[in-house]
Design an enzyme around this catalytic site. Structure first.
Site, PDB file in Angstrom:
ATOM      1  N   SER A 332     -33.503  82.979 -29.735  1.00  0.00           N
ATOM      2  CA  SER A 332     -33.425  84.091 -30.681  1.00  0.00           C
ATOM      3  C   SER A 332     -32.784  83.594 -31.961  1.00  0.00           C
ATOM      4  O   SER A 332     -32.315  82.458 -32.044  1.00  0.00           O
ATOM      5  CB  SER A 332     -32.623  85.257 -30.090  1.00  0.00           C
ATOM      6  OG  SER A 332     -31.239  84.928 -30.021  1.00  0.00           O
ATOM      7  N   CYS A 333     -32.741  84.463 -32.978  1.00  0.00           N
ATOM      8  CA  CYS A 333     -32.115  84.112 -34.260  1.00  0.00           C
ATOM      9  C   CYS A 333     -31.792  85.408 -34.986  1.00  0.00           C
ATOM     10  O   CYS A 333     -31.309  86.360 -34.365  1.00  0.00           O
ATOM     11  CB  CYS A 333     -33.040  83.201 -35.073  1.00  0.00           C
ATOM     12  SG  CYS A 333     -34.684  83.897 -35.358  1.00  0.00           S
ATOM     13  N   GLY A 334     -32.083  85.475 -36.279  1.00  0.00           N
ATOM     14  CA  GLY A 334     -31.824  86.696 -37.027  1.00  0.00           C
ATOM     15  C   GLY A 334     -32.981  87.676 -36.986  1.00  0.00           C
ATOM     16  O   GLY A 334     -32.821  88.849 -36.674  1.00  0.00           O
ATOM     17  N   GLY A 336     -36.349  86.388 -35.774  1.00  0.00           N
ATOM     18  CA  GLY A 336     -37.455  85.778 -35.050  1.00  0.00           C
ATOM     19  C   GLY A 336     -38.154  84.660 -35.782  1.00  0.00           C
ATOM     20  O   GLY A 336     -39.236  84.235 -35.372  1.00  0.00           O
ATOM     21  N   TRP A 361     -31.574  89.205 -33.607  1.00  0.00           N
ATOM     22  CA  TRP A 361     -30.297  89.875 -33.866  1.00  0.00           C
ATOM     23  C   TRP A 361     -30.433  91.109 -34.755  1.00  0.00           C
ATOM     24  O   TRP A 361     -29.643  92.044 -34.655  1.00  0.00           O
ATOM     25  CB  TRP A 361     -29.299  88.900 -34.476  1.00  0.00           C
ATOM     26  CG  TRP A 361     -27.921  89.500 -34.506  1.00  0.00           C
ATOM     27  CD1 TRP A 361     -27.236  89.964 -35.590  1.00  0.00           C
ATOM     28  CD2 TRP A 361     -27.092  89.762 -33.375  1.00  0.00           C
ATOM     29  NE1 TRP A 361     -26.021  90.492 -35.201  1.00  0.00           N
ATOM     30  CE2 TRP A 361     -25.908  90.374 -33.837  1.00  0.00           C
ATOM     31  CE3 TRP A 361     -27.233  89.528 -31.998  1.00  0.00           C
ATOM     32  CZ2 TRP A 361     -24.876  90.761 -32.991  1.00  0.00           C
ATOM     33  CZ3 TRP A 361     -26.200  89.906 -31.143  1.00  0.00           C
ATOM     34  CH2 TRP A 361     -25.042  90.518 -31.647  1.00  0.00           C
TER      35      TRP A 361
END
Length: 381
Positions: A332-334, A336, A361
């Site tokens: 995951s990240c901010g 995608g 996120w």
């Protein structure tokens, strides 16, 4: 037939005009400048020509070889190709090149305008924000199968084609589009290692301006997405999707994983955002991370020239953070995007089934009922 051509020409004119002065982050942002198509050549004294990349961990069909191109014979176990290889195979009929540049809102960079100023010859613009789910407020989420097929078909891409994706930073948003194609069943897709910066540093030509065909295709892709989400008929579909649900995770799956721990969760955001000591770039999003997840910032997948690290280097990075390559991993990240860079690195290590949490996120941190962990240092007395 003439009227159809005129209709498309007028649509392209409206498409260009409607974005000409909007400077906010947007879908298919400005600007198609009205000047003749031409190539820019870099002065030979100010550039260097890269030697063919040869790495022991790369498949021989990857870059390096200038043998006749065939998408069928290319290795899909290696997720990147070099600028040398692309330059040698750029004009092959079943090769499609996409400029998928996208930037964080606070960078205030306009990807379509930069595409207009300089892009790899023949490359088409892939709008990361535009080719997305129109039913959610979350940024650039994965579109429906029908919408993706319609947009990609409008760009002139077919299932038989090999697709090379690049961006303006090196390896950044191109990895997201690589992942999107794979989610929809197209494995013959690769990221250009080092992206446009490496292409330009290698002395290869770029084009300025965009052909009328490029404008029409970009506008047609945007129009196709709109039609699908409004229940309208679209033009001929030349790209057939085959959805791969195991490559996409939802909020509910991530929630379940916090309890079951079936997958090791790796977060590609910066350590400061992960720890909760830096504010999120989007308003209304809590700071911190999903409980049980570990942080490997996406930049650690790349070297100083923004090319993907070797398999040995990547393996060391993951092992240093306690990630077992023998077990399942999800990323995951901010929003995608950079999680797909983790998936790209893991793909080089043979882990081709890494799911990405699409909402990432921005979705998780905006919920009221999702648990959030922080790693804020305890103040000393």
């Amino acid at each position: 037939m003439a009227s159809a051509f005129l209709s498309r020409t007028l649509f392209a004119h409206r498409f260009v005009s409607s974005f000409a002065f909007n400077q906010k982050p947007q879908k298919l942002a400005p600007l198609f400048f009205k000047k003749p198509l031409h190539s820019w050549a870099f002065p030979s004294q100010s550039v260097y020509r890269r030697q063919t990349l040869v790495r022991s961990d790369m498949a021989s069909t990857m870059v390096g070889s200038t043998s006749p191109f065939s998408t069928q014979s290319m290795s899909t176990s290696e997720p990147v190709v070099s600028v040398d290889w692309l330059h040698a195979n750029l004009r092959e009929p079943d090769m499609k090149v996409l400029d998928a540049s996208w930037y964080m809102p606070d960078e205030q960079r306009n990807p379509l305008q930069e595409y207009q100023v300089a892009h790899i010859p023949g490359a088409l613009f892939f709008d990361v924000d535009g080719i997305s789910d129109r039913t959610t407020n979350l940024p650039h989420m994965l579109p429906s199968e029908e919408a993706f097929a319609a947009a990609v078909s409008a760009l002139g891409i077919e299932n038989k084609d090999g697709v090379v994706v690049y961006d303006g930073k090196g390896i950044f948003s191109a990895a997201r589009v690589w992942w999107m194609f794979r989610v929809f069943g197209h494995d013959r897709v690769w990221v250009l290692d080092g992206g446009l910066p490496m292409w330009r540093a290698s002395g290869f030509d770029v084009e300025s301006s965009a052909s009328s065909d490029a404008i029409l295709k970009a506008s047609a892709a945007s129009e196709a997405i709109e039609k699908v989400y409004h229940g309208q008929a679209v033009g001929p579909v030349t790209f057939q999707t085959k959805y791969q649900p195991h490559l996409v995770w939802t909020l509910e799956q991530v929630k379940k994983n916090t309890e079951d721990q079936t997958h090791q969760h790796v977060d590609a955001r910066s350590k400061a955002r992960f720890d909760g000591v830096a504010a999120e770039p989007r308003k209304g999003i809590r700071s911190g991370h999903v409980p049980g997840s570990k942080c490997i910032p996406f930049a650690q997948m790349l070297d100083s020239s923004q090319t993907l690290l070797s398999a040995d280097q990547l393996k060391k990075k993951f092992e240093q953070e306690g990630i077992s390559l023998e077990g399942p991993v999800m990323a995951s990240c901010g929003t995608g995007v950079t999680a797909c860079i983790l998936a790209l690195g893991l793909h080089r290590l043979g882990k081709t089934d890494v799911p990405v949490y699409d909402g990432s996120w921005t979705e998780w941190g905006a919920q009221e009922d999702t648990p959030v962990a922080t790693s804020t240092p305890t103040p000393t007395s």
